[in-house]
Design a protein around this motif. Structure first.
Motif, PDB file in Angstrom:
ATOM      1  N   ILE A 175       0.791  -1.072  -0.538  1.00  0.00           N
ATOM      2  CA  ILE A 175      -0.037  -0.522  -0.049  1.00  0.00           C
ATOM      3  C   ILE A 175       0.961   1.003  -0.037  1.00  0.00           C
ATOM      4  O   ILE A 175       0.800   2.594  -0.787  1.00  0.00           O
ATOM      5  N   SER A 176       2.104   1.223   0.281  1.00  0.00           N
ATOM      6  CA  SER A 176       2.712   2.568   0.398  1.00  0.00           C
ATOM      7  C   SER A 176       2.897   3.020  -0.191  1.00  0.00           C
ATOM      8  O   SER A 176       3.295   4.353  -1.295  1.00  0.00           O
ATOM      9  N   LYS A 177       3.787   1.596  -1.563  1.00  0.00           N
ATOM     10  CA  LYS A 177       4.368   2.098  -2.680  1.00  0.00           C
ATOM     11  C   LYS A 177       2.646   2.275  -3.726  1.00  0.00           C
ATOM     12  O   LYS A 177       2.987   3.369  -4.678  1.00  0.00           O
ATOM     13  N   ALA A 178       1.430   2.369  -3.216  1.00  0.00           N
ATOM     14  CA  ALA A 178       0.580   2.475  -4.361  1.00  0.00           C
ATOM     15  C   ALA A 178      -0.337   3.688  -4.132  1.00  0.00           C
ATOM     16  O   ALA A 178      -0.285   4.014  -4.836  1.00  0.00           O
ATOM     17  N   LEU A 179       0.250   4.187  -2.631  1.00  0.00           N
ATOM     18  CA  LEU A 179       0.113   5.470  -2.584  1.00  0.00           C
ATOM     19  C   LEU A 179       0.698   6.547  -3.423  1.00  0.00           C
ATOM     20  O   LEU A 179       0.078   6.851  -3.277  1.00  0.00           O
ATOM     21  N   SER A 180       1.590   6.321  -3.044  1.00  0.00           N
ATOM     22  CA  SER A 180       3.038   7.233  -3.589  1.00  0.00           C
ATOM     23  C   SER A 180       3.229   7.481  -5.181  1.00  0.00           C
ATOM     24  O   SER A 180       3.120   8.528  -5.987  1.00  0.00           O
ATOM     25  N   ILE A 181       2.235   6.182  -5.850  1.00  0.00           N
ATOM     26  CA  ILE A 181       1.937   5.871  -7.256  1.00  0.00           C
ATOM     27  C   ILE A 181       0.958   7.422  -7.440  1.00  0.00           C
ATOM     28  O   ILE A 181       0.291   8.171  -8.044  1.00  0.00           O
ATOM     29  N   LEU A 182      -0.492   6.849  -6.090  1.00  0.00           N
ATOM     30  CA  LEU A 182      -1.402   7.592  -5.883  1.00  0.00           C
ATOM     31  C   LEU A 182      -1.245   9.415  -6.164  1.00  0.00           C
ATOM     32  O   LEU A 182      -1.651  10.331  -6.813  1.00  0.00           O
ATOM     33  N   GLU A 183       0.084   9.658  -5.465  1.00  0.00           N
ATOM     34  CA  GLU A 183      -0.003  11.239  -4.372  1.00  0.00           C
ATOM     35  C   GLU A 183       1.154  11.471  -6.378  1.00  0.00           C
ATOM     36  O   GLU A 183       0.853  12.693  -6.387  1.00  0.00           O
ATOM     37  N   GLU A 184       1.933  10.199  -6.556  1.00  0.00           N
ATOM     38  CA  GLU A 184       2.286  11.344  -8.394  1.00  0.00           C
ATOM     39  C   GLU A 184       1.189  11.944  -9.557  1.00  0.00           C
ATOM     40  O   GLU A 184       1.517  12.738  -9.536  1.00  0.00           O
ATOM     41  N   MET A 185       0.647  10.644  -9.314  1.00  0.00           N
ATOM     42  CA  MET A 185      -0.687  11.395  -9.685  1.00  0.00           C
ATOM     43  C   MET A 185      -1.514  12.357  -9.871  1.00  0.00           C
ATOM     44  O   MET A 185      -1.237  13.030 -11.006  1.00  0.00           O
ATOM     45  N   LEU A 186      -2.369  12.327  -9.040  1.00  0.00           N
ATOM     46  CA  LEU A 186      -2.941  13.798  -8.326  1.00  0.00           C
ATOM     47  C   LEU A 186      -1.644  14.895  -8.585  1.00  0.00           C
ATOM     48  O   LEU A 186      -2.233  16.052  -9.223  1.00  0.00           O
ATOM     49  N   ASN A 187      -0.803  14.716  -8.178  1.00  0.00           N
ATOM     50  CA  ASN A 187      -0.195  16.126  -8.659  1.00  0.00           C
ATOM     51  C   ASN A 187       0.765  16.288  -9.776  1.00  0.00           C
ATOM     52  O   ASN A 187       0.308  17.226 -10.445  1.00  0.00           O
ATOM     53  N   SER A 188       0.751  15.109 -10.479  1.00  0.00           N
ATOM     54  CA  SER A 188       1.198  15.823 -11.791  1.00  0.00           C
ATOM     55  C   SER A 188      -0.419  15.708 -12.821  1.00  0.00           C
ATOM     56  O   SER A 188       0.045  16.871 -14.291  1.00  0.00           O
ATOM     57  N   ALA A 189      -1.457  15.547 -12.610  1.00  0.00           N
ATOM     58  CA  ALA A 189      -2.333  15.881 -13.154  1.00  0.00           C
ATOM     59  C   ALA A 189      -2.996  16.925 -12.805  1.00  0.00           C
ATOM     60  O   ALA A 189      -3.690  17.645 -13.434  1.00  0.00           O
ATOM     61  N   ASN A 190      -2.888  17.405 -11.223  1.00  0.00           N
ATOM     62  CA  ASN A 190      -3.363  19.201 -11.534  1.00  0.00           C
ATOM     63  C   ASN A 190      -1.974  20.107 -11.761  1.00  0.00           C
ATOM     64  O   ASN A 190      -2.749  20.999 -12.323  1.00  0.00           O
ATOM     65  N   ALA A 191      -1.075  19.616 -12.470  1.00  0.00           N
ATOM     66  CA  ALA A 191       0.381  19.917 -12.987  1.00  0.00           C
ATOM     67  C   ALA A 191      -0.060  20.325 -14.274  1.00  0.00           C
ATOM     68  O   ALA A 191      -0.051  21.562 -14.866  1.00  0.00           O
ATOM     69  N   LYS A 192      -0.681  19.632 -14.643  1.00  0.00           N
ATOM     70  CA  LYS A 192      -1.562  19.344 -15.985  1.00  0.00           C
ATOM     71  C   LYS A 192      -2.184  20.659 -16.689  1.00  0.00           C
ATOM     72  O   LYS A 192      -2.550  20.665 -17.708  1.00  0.00           O
ATOM     73  N   LEU A 193      -3.337  19.857 -15.546  1.00  0.00           N
ATOM     74  CA  LEU A 193      -4.439  21.006 -15.608  1.00  0.00           C
ATOM     75  C   LEU A 193      -3.960  22.744 -15.934  1.00  0.00           C
ATOM     76  O   LEU A 193      -5.086  22.921 -16.000  1.00  0.00           O
ATOM     77  N   ASP A 194      -3.198  23.055 -15.452  1.00  0.00           N
ATOM     78  CA  ASP A 194      -2.535  24.735 -14.852  1.00  0.00           C
ATOM     79  C   ASP A 194      -2.505  24.541 -15.786  1.00  0.00           C
ATOM     80  O   ASP A 194      -2.609  25.433 -16.804  1.00  0.00           O
ATOM     81  N   SER A 195      -1.608  23.520 -16.931  1.00  0.00           N
ATOM     82  CA  SER A 195      -1.188  23.857 -18.494  1.00  0.00           C
ATOM     83  C   SER A 195      -2.091  23.574 -19.503  1.00  0.00           C
ATOM     84  O   SER A 195      -2.509  24.771 -20.665  1.00  0.00           O
ATOM     85  N   ALA A 196      -3.121  23.200 -19.153  1.00  0.00           N
ATOM     86  CA  ALA A 196      -4.008  22.891 -20.272  1.00  0.00           C
ATOM     87  C   ALA A 196      -6.099  22.750 -19.889  1.00  0.00           C
ATOM     88  O   ALA A 196      -6.214  21.304 -19.393  1.00  0.00           O
ATOM     89  N   PRO A 197      -5.900  23.514 -18.909  1.00  0.00           N
ATOM     90  CA  PRO A 197      -7.718  23.545 -17.906  1.00  0.00           C
ATOM     91  C   PRO A 197      -8.675  23.180 -19.192  1.00  0.00           C
ATOM     92  O   PRO A 197      -9.574  22.663 -18.414  1.00  0.00           O
ATOM     93  N   LYS A 198      -8.459  23.389 -20.463  1.00  0.00           N
ATOM     94  CA  LYS A 198      -9.814  22.781 -21.403  1.00  0.00           C
ATOM     95  C   LYS A 198      -9.451  21.469 -22.446  1.00  0.00           C
ATOM     96  O   LYS A 198     -10.033  21.265 -22.972  1.00  0.00           O
ATOM     97  N   ASP A 199      -8.203  20.596 -21.917  1.00  0.00           N
ATOM     98  CA  ASP A 199      -8.037  20.189 -22.669  1.00  0.00           C
ATOM     99  C   ASP A 199      -9.417  19.160 -22.121  1.00  0.00           C
ATOM    100  O   ASP A 199      -9.028  17.833 -20.990  1.00  0.00           O
ATOM    101  N   LYS A 200      -9.915  18.138 -23.315  1.00  0.00           N
ATOM    102  CA  LYS A 200     -11.329  17.026 -22.861  1.00  0.00           C
ATOM    103  C   LYS A 200     -10.482  15.597 -22.238  1.00  0.00           C
ATOM    104  O   LYS A 200     -10.682  15.001 -21.872  1.00  0.00           O
ATOM    105  N   GLN A 201      -9.577  15.283 -23.535  1.00  0.00           N
ATOM    106  CA  GLN A 201      -8.756  14.360 -23.424  1.00  0.00           C
ATOM    107  C   GLN A 201      -8.501  14.122 -22.285  1.00  0.00           C
ATOM    108  O   GLN A 201      -8.260  12.977 -21.015  1.00  0.00           O
ATOM    109  N   LEU A 202      -7.695  15.169 -21.235  1.00  0.00           N
ATOM    110  CA  LEU A 202      -6.935  15.499 -20.378  1.00  0.00           C
ATOM    111  C   LEU A 202      -7.581  14.686 -18.969  1.00  0.00           C
ATOM    112  O   LEU A 202      -7.575  14.017 -18.146  1.00  0.00           O
ATOM    113  N   LYS A 203      -9.057  15.534 -19.109  1.00  0.00           N
ATOM    114  CA  LYS A 203      -9.778  15.088 -18.014  1.00  0.00           C
ATOM    115  C   LYS A 203     -10.637  14.376 -18.645  1.00  0.00           C
ATOM    116  O   LYS A 203     -10.705  13.347 -16.421  1.00  0.00           O
TER     117      LYS A 203
END
Length: 479
Positions: free
Chosen positions: A368-396
């Motif tokens: 679970i520790s590794k899984a939650l670390s991967i989840l944390e990375e995804m959440l941070n990366s997703a927010n960063a990508k949305l900052d750059s491309a807030p209207k990208d439908k495929q990303l959303k």
């Protein structure tokens, strides 16, 4: 898939008895009281194990029993003057309610001991016929452990182990390790069921073996089922005894693999504020939502001891906050109505590398520790990508599908609203807080930011934090 086998005391590759099929039996509760946090942790652990197998393409049959007759239940019935069946049905319903609140999936089969008397007595008769069981003068039937040369092979505990001394002894036993299979009806304050063995009731250990034999067992292999699981406290004598009686009756090992979750310890000092040191799930649910509890309880590796305290629970909630605030950013769906009526409706936008990484981590003995670390990375990366491309439908859409996968795997993030702590606040206090929020909103409209800031600070000194969201100002209780 790798799991830690409690019998071998090491992590090994999981090889199913039959390809891409897995049969799992988990020891359920004895229903004489409300379920506690230890029950919650065990249920969540093996619920996640089941989810990992399903998402890995296995056909899973998952069974968890109810022990609805034993000495504790009879004692509780006498003390409360509530009939046995009424008592046990109440606590079964309570348990199922708690599990639903914790988002634990219902088992495929949930057998009850009192509805399995025929199966139990059939198995006991086999043990009698094969010479593995004997009867006391009072009619009780015991297993003769000396006739099982593999006794102790599951737990590694033998006759000289200090735990043997804790087993209730009886001068009529042939060996101190012998355990009861059937208790003959004693009359008066006892409970008995009519059966092929006469009126009586089963011992605790035999019910699980009988249920496995009836609902799960392969009859043509070396092992009855793939995985037998439960809390660490069940390894001895319960699971050792189950293994012994099944081995003697069927010439099969009851399970190929054994899995056990660690204990839950409570730091009473830190629990006392809102839970009053209660260990019951129902009391924890008065203070926190089931998803918040689940999120916290799954955050420590299943074999480790979990030291439950509210400070850690509150800190772990940040993970849920990130998930739900990200969901809020992308919305429920970004496909148009026209797209939803075409082949694209079935299209998956999920990041396969994220899904595979999460599943790979959880397939390594539920890391679970590794899984939650991967989840944390995804959440941070997703927010960063949305900052750059807030209207990208495929990303959303990709983010939406990723979060759906997290819910399927871990059972968190499937709701629609951000979860806020507002427990332990009276209606009068809530009105007071809302009045100050309204006053702050008015101050901001009038550009009186000094007053708005002072109101925020005033509430914070009272343990109330404000968050300005697209839905307005939301308040949350902080410790």
């Amino acid at each position: 898939m790798k799991i830690y086998d409690s019998r071998l005391k090491q992590k090994i590759d999981f090889v199913p008895i039959k390809e891409k099929k897995v049969r799992i039996y988990v020891c359920g509760p004895t229903v004489y009281d409300d379920a506690h946090l230890g029950h919650a942790r065990s249920a969540i652990v093996f619920d996640i194990l089941r989810r990992v197998f399903v998402l890995s393409g296995y056909e899973v049959i998952f069974v968890k029993n109810f022990t609805d007759i034993d000495d504790k239940i009879i004692k509780k019935s006498i003390q409360t003057k509530i009939p046995i069946q009424e008592l046990t049905q109440h606590y079964m319903a309570s348990y199922l309610h708690d599990m639903a609140s914790l988002k634990v999936k219902e088992p495929d089969i949930a057998p009850e001991a009192t509805k399995s008397i025929a199966e139990i007595t059939t198995l006991i008769q086999k043990l009698i016929d094969k010479g593995f069981a004997y009867t006391f003068e009072n009619g009780d039937i015991y297993l003769n452990v000396q006739k099982d040369d593999k006794y102790g092979s599951i737990s590694g505990r033998g006759i000289d182990d200090e735990n043997i001394a804790r087993i209730q002894n009886d001068e009529h036993k042939k060996d101190s390790r012998d355990f009861v299979l059937w208790k003959v009806y004693k009359g008066a304050d006892d409970i008995g069921y009519e059966s092929a063995l006469g009126k009586g009731r089963p011992g605790w250990h035999i019910e699980c073996s009988a249920m496995i034999e009836e609902y799960l067992a392969y009859k043509d292999t070396e092992f009855s089922i793939d995985i037998h699981a439960g809390g660490a406290d069940l390894l001895f004598p319960h699971h050792e005894n189950e293994a012994s009686q099944t081995r003697c009756a069927t010439d099969r090992e009851i399970a190929k693999y054994w899995m056990h979750n660690g204990f839950v310890n409570i730091n009473g000092e830190k629990m006392s504020k809102s839970l009053g040191n209660s260990f019951f799930i129902k009391d924890a649910l008065k203070a926190y939502s089931g998803e918040i509890l689940r999120n916290y309880l799954l955050g420590v590796h299943y074999r480790a001891i979990l030291h439950f305290n509210e400070q850690d629970l509150i800190a772990s909630k940040k993970r849920l906050d990130k998930i739900y605030r990200l969901k809020k950013r992308v919305g429920k769906s970004t496909e148009s109505k026209a797209e939803s009526n075409t082949e694209s409706h079935a299209k998956s936008y999920a990041d396969e590398s994220f899904k595979n990484a999460m599943l790979e981590a959880m397939s390594d003995d539920l890391n679970i520790s590794k899984a939650l670390s991967i989840l944390e990375e995804m959440l941070n990366s997703a927010n960063a990508k949305l900052d750059s491309a807030p209207k990208d439908k495929q990303l959303k859409n990709q983010i939406i599908d990723n979060i759906k996968f997290v819910e399927e795997l871990l059972g968190i993030g499937g709701g629609d609203e951000v979860l806020y702590f507002q427990h332990g606040v009276s209606d009068e206090q809530k009105q007071y807080i809302q009045n100050l929020i309204n006053k702050r909103l008015e101050a901001k409209k009038n550009k009186d930011f000094a007053l708005a800031d002072s109101i925020r600070e005033e509430l914070y000194t009272q343990g109330i934090a404000l968050s300005d969201t697209i839905d307005g100002c939301i308040w949350e209780k902080v410790e």
